[in-house]
Design a protein around this motif. Structure first.
Motif, short mmCIF file in Angstrom:
data_model
loop_
_atom_site.label_atom_id
_atom_site.label_comp_id
_atom_site.label_asym_id
_atom_site.label_seq_id
_atom_site.Cartn_x
_atom_site.Cartn_y
_atom_site.Cartn_z
N PRO A 170 1.05 -1.18 -0.22
CA PRO A 170 0.42 -0.25 0.05
C PRO A 170 1.13 1.21 -0.37
N TYR A 171 0.13 2.44 -0.79
CA TYR A 171 0.87 3.38 -0.48
C TYR A 171 0.88 4.13 0.00
N ASP A 172 2.04 4.35 1.46
CA ASP A 172 1.35 5.08 2.20
C ASP A 172 2.96 6.26 2.81
N TYR A 173 2.21 7.26 2.20
CA TYR A 173 3.47 8.76 2.18
C TYR A 173 3.22 9.34 3.67
N PRO A 174 4.59 9.22 3.55
CA PRO A 174 4.69 10.10 5.06
C PRO A 174 3.89 11.27 5.56
N LEU A 175 3.93 11.76 4.59
CA LEU A 175 3.71 13.56 5.61
C LEU A 175 2.34 13.96 4.33
N PRO A 176 1.72 13.33 3.80
CA PRO A 176 0.07 13.46 3.77
C PRO A 176 0.05 15.02 3.76
N LEU A 177 -0.24 15.34 2.38
CA LEU A 177 -1.41 16.65 3.12
C LEU A 177 -2.55 16.86 3.48
N ASP A 178 -2.92 17.22 4.53
CA ASP A 178 -3.92 16.93 5.15
C ASP A 178 -4.33 18.22 6.17
N THR A 179 -5.07 18.68 6.24
CA THR A 179 -5.83 19.88 6.95
C THR A 179 -5.93 20.14 8.44
N GLU A 180 -6.07 18.73 8.69
CA GLU A 180 -6.07 18.74 10.75
C GLU A 180 -4.54 19.07 10.56
N LYS A 181 -3.55 18.39 9.70
CA LYS A 181 -1.94 18.73 10.22
C LYS A 181 -1.10 19.18 9.05
N PRO A 182 -1.72 20.38 9.54
CA PRO A 182 -0.62 20.96 8.25
C PRO A 182 0.97 20.43 7.96
N VAL A 183 1.28 21.36 7.37
CA VAL A 183 2.76 20.38 6.63
C VAL A 183 3.04 21.99 5.90
N THR A 184 4.83 21.97 5.58
CA THR A 184 4.52 23.36 4.76
C THR A 184 5.60 22.09 3.53
N MET A 185 5.28 22.19 2.37
CA MET A 185 5.91 21.61 1.19
C MET A 185 6.28 22.39 0.08
N GLY A 186 7.83 21.89 0.10
CA GLY A 186 8.44 22.85 -1.95
C GLY A 186 8.49 24.36 -1.00
N ALA A 187 8.88 24.10 0.05
CA ALA A 187 9.59 25.44 0.66
C ALA A 187 10.63 26.16 -0.34
N PHE A 188 10.36 27.45 0.03
CA PHE A 188 12.16 28.03 -0.29
C PHE A 188 13.50 28.01 0.16
N ALA A 189 14.70 27.46 -0.69
CA ALA A 189 15.54 27.16 0.14
C ALA A 189 16.55 28.32 -0.15
N PRO A 190 17.01 29.44 0.03
CA PRO A 190 18.03 30.68 -0.45
C PRO A 190 19.32 29.67 0.21
N PRO A 191 20.84 29.77 -0.21
CA PRO A 191 21.76 29.47 -0.25
C PRO A 191 22.18 29.00 0.92
N VAL A 192 21.62 28.97 1.85
CA VAL A 192 22.56 28.68 2.82
C VAL A 192 21.88 27.07 3.12
N LEU A 193 20.74 26.89 2.42
CA LEU A 193 20.14 25.15 2.57
C LEU A 193 20.36 24.46 1.25
N TYR A 194 20.47 25.01 0.40
CA TYR A 194 19.50 24.94 -0.93
C TYR A 194 21.35 23.87 -1.68
N PRO A 195 21.98 24.06 -1.20
CA PRO A 195 23.38 23.24 -2.11
C PRO A 195 23.08 21.69 -1.36
N GLU A 196 22.61 21.41 0.53
CA GLU A 196 22.48 20.00 1.12
C GLU A 196 21.22 19.83 0.49
N ALA A 197 20.16 20.89 0.46
CA ALA A 197 19.31 19.32 -0.28
C ALA A 197 19.12 19.48 -1.94
N LYS A 198 20.42 19.56 -3.26
CA LYS A 198 20.70 18.92 -3.65
C LYS A 198 21.34 17.68 -3.67
#
Lengths: 391, 191
Positions: free
Chosen positions: A193-221
């Motif tokens: 079964p597909y069980d996405y760990p942090l699904p979009l859910d109005t009861e439990k809001p999460v931020t997805m696809g956030a902005f990443a400045p130079p201090v974060l972007y290379p780590e993300a990549k």
């Protein structure tokens, strides 16, 4: 163990998505992918497939809708081709960087211009660096089996990456051929079964696809690259499981009479079938030629590849795409790069052939092998040759 | 050509809308249902109603089909539309011991006068049969019967399920047209 039927490969792909219990499909029709999404629409309309089919106004929206769907925890499928893949291009990076396991079948097609709807792998190569796992099917059976495997691989928590299953436009999509369609229960058992760990859910809001400045972007990549490279053992694990469950074993490479061959043809996709027929003909004539087909384009199987070509003197690499002004076909570039640090490495000759639906025949492969041997012996001042073009 | 143990390559000539692609597909499905290996596909291009089109089959009873390219040197050529004979070289690449199956209201002698004795010839007035059996001059399923009379590449009965699958309530009429063409097709061996 499934039923062997004569079926158009596009329809078989649609039914593979159905057997995989897909929840959401968002797609825009484009030649030569059309029969895949038409059949999915039919299956949803008839009630045979209990899924949401979202008709969108463009491929950019198709992929965007898929991202939203898969982020809610819905199993998601789409398909496109050529210009459609180009139009969704920027969204492809979002899927992989946000680790959203959309599964997509690409009916490989030439790119404009001149306008051409026929099959080649220009579109495939244009999305090489989008961070998706990319599997290239050589026939209808591989297309069906690997759509099913793609859900298991992409949705695996150790992976969580989108997967493309490439099928050559027309050469596969429009061909009726024998395909063993797996039973639904077998597929149910195979894909967890597909069980996405942090699904979009109005009861439990999460931020997805956030902005990443130079201090974060290379780590993300770097994390993304480590993740894609690290998917290799999981891909192999699922292929192995598939082999045990269905009796058809897949790996990153497919070998055909390649053991000990001095000259190896290298192909990706449906031209491998014709190339294998050419290998038989050349072997019958006493020529020492074999074939290695690449099935897993990303992550690139460096170790297996080096091992597969270790004993050859010459590799004749056939690309169905051009890197204009570059080092040759993208596949050939990869092959050369993979071998550069090897102490003993075969010579590599690159051919670009079969662009825009130009057939590559058995005789064509024989010609390219002969010409490749000639270039290896006498040298050339070109990085590659474009085969079979009138001048 | 005596059996189907070897590869049989077939080229269909028709006009867009006449069902050449459908016939090629039905034939391949029939062959696969017999446990054979087969492949069917259209000549890929912008399809237009009325324009000349081609479709292809490859059938082998024992080995997988590996060549993925147009059929340029067919064993069998089937021509759905008599007017194509005037504008297209339908026998292009047809092997020396090949078979030409044509829909024509002419006699077999007249067909032989045009194409000579190099190939086995099969002729049928498929338009007449299709008009009478289907009520429309769409000859693709009729020509399946003509093909099987000329060369038993599959069993006639093997076409029934694929025809039912494709034509549903119209299947019976198409099956009748196919079977009638099988009876009425006249064949002349080469030489």
């Amino acid at each position: 163990m499934g039923e062997r039927i004569g079926i158009e490969v596009s329809q078989a792909i649609a039914e593979a998505a159905m057997l995989s219990n897909v929840d959401v499909i968002a797609a825009y029709p484009i030649t030569p992918q059309t029969h895949i999404v038409e059949h999915l629409a039919e299956l949803v309309a008839s009630g045979e497939l209990d899924a949401e089919y979202i008709p969108v106004e463009s491929e950019h929206s198709a992929m965007s809708a898929c991202l939203g769907a898969v982020a809610t925890g819905a199993r998601t499928f789409t398909a496109t081709a050529g210009q459609g893949l180009e139009l969704m291009h920027e969204v492809l990076y979002v899927a992989s960087s946000m680790r959203l396991p959309v599964i997509m079948s690409v009916a490989n097609r030439a790119l404009s211009g001149p306008l051409n709807v026929w099959g080649d792998q220009s579109d495939l190569m244009s999305v090489r660096d989008t961070g998706w796992i990319q599997i290239v099917a050589a026939n209808g059976q591989e297309a069906v089996d690997n759509v099913i495997c793609a859900f298991a691989i992409g949705e695996d928590r150790r992976v969580l990456l989108p997967v493309m299953v490439h099928v050559d436009g027309f050469y596969l999509t429009h061909v009726i051929e024998p395909v063993i369609m797996p039973d639904r229960e077998e597929v149910d058992r195979f894909i967890p079964p597909y069980d996405y760990p942090l699904p979009l859910d109005t009861e439990k809001p999460v931020t997805m696809g956030a902005f990443a400045p130079p201090v974060l972007y290379p780590e993300a990549k770097k994390a993304q690259d480590v993740n894609l490279r690290g998917s290799m053992p999981v891909i192999l694990e699922h292929w192995d499981r598939f082999g045990k469950a269905f009796g058809r074993q897949y790996g990153p490479l497919e070998h055909y009479r390649s053991e000990g061959a001095k000259t190896l043809l290298l192909t990706m996709g449906s031209i491998g079938d014709t190339a294998s027929a050419a290998v038989d003909k050349m072997r019958d004539e006493g020529k020492d030629v074999g074939l290695v087909q690449l099935r897993l384009w990303r992550p690139f199987p460096f170790a297996e590849f080096r091992n597969a070509v270790r004993d050859a003197d010459l590799l004749v690499v056939v690309d169905r795409a051009i890197s204009f002004g570059g080092p040759g076909g993208p596949f050939c570039s990869e092959v050369r790069a993979a071998l550069y640090d090897e102490e003993k490495r075969p010579k590599v000759t690159g051919f670009i052939a079969g662009l825009g639906g130009r057939d590559i025949t058995v005789a064509g492969f024989e010609d390219m092998v002969a010409r490749g041997i000639e270039i290896a012996e006498t040298g050339t001042d070109q990085e590659y040759e474009i085969y079979g073009v009138r001048e | 050509m005596t059996d189907t143990n070897e590869l049989v390559e077939i080229r269909w000539h028709g006009r867009g809308g006449q069902g050449a692609v459908t016939s090629a597909e039905i034939l391949a499905r029939a062959a696969i249902s017999e446990g054979k290996y087969a492949q069917a596909f259209p000549k890929f291009g912008p399809e237009r109603r009325g324009a000349p089109v081609q479709a292809f089959d490859r059938i082998n009873s024992s080995k997988p089909i590996r060549v993925r390219a147009d059929v340029d040197e067919p064993d069998i050529v089937i021509v759905l539309d008599p007017t194509l004979l005037r504008i297209i070289n339908v026998t292009s690449g047809l092997k020396d011991n090949g078979i030409l199956v044509v829909n024509t209201s002419r006699t077999l002698a007249e067909v032989e006068a045009e194409f000579g004795t190099k190939w086995k010839l099969a002729a049928v007035d498929a338009i007449k049969i299709a008009r009478e059996e289907l009520g429309v001059p769409i000859v693709n399923t009729t020509m399946l019967g003509a093909l099987l009379r000329a060369f038993a590449v599959v069993e006639t009965d093997s076409l029934v399920v694929p025809l039912q699958h494709r034509f549903e309530r119209l299947a019976e009429r198409n099956i009748n047209a196919m079977k009638r063409a099988f009876k009425e097709t006249v064949v002349k061996e080469r030489g």
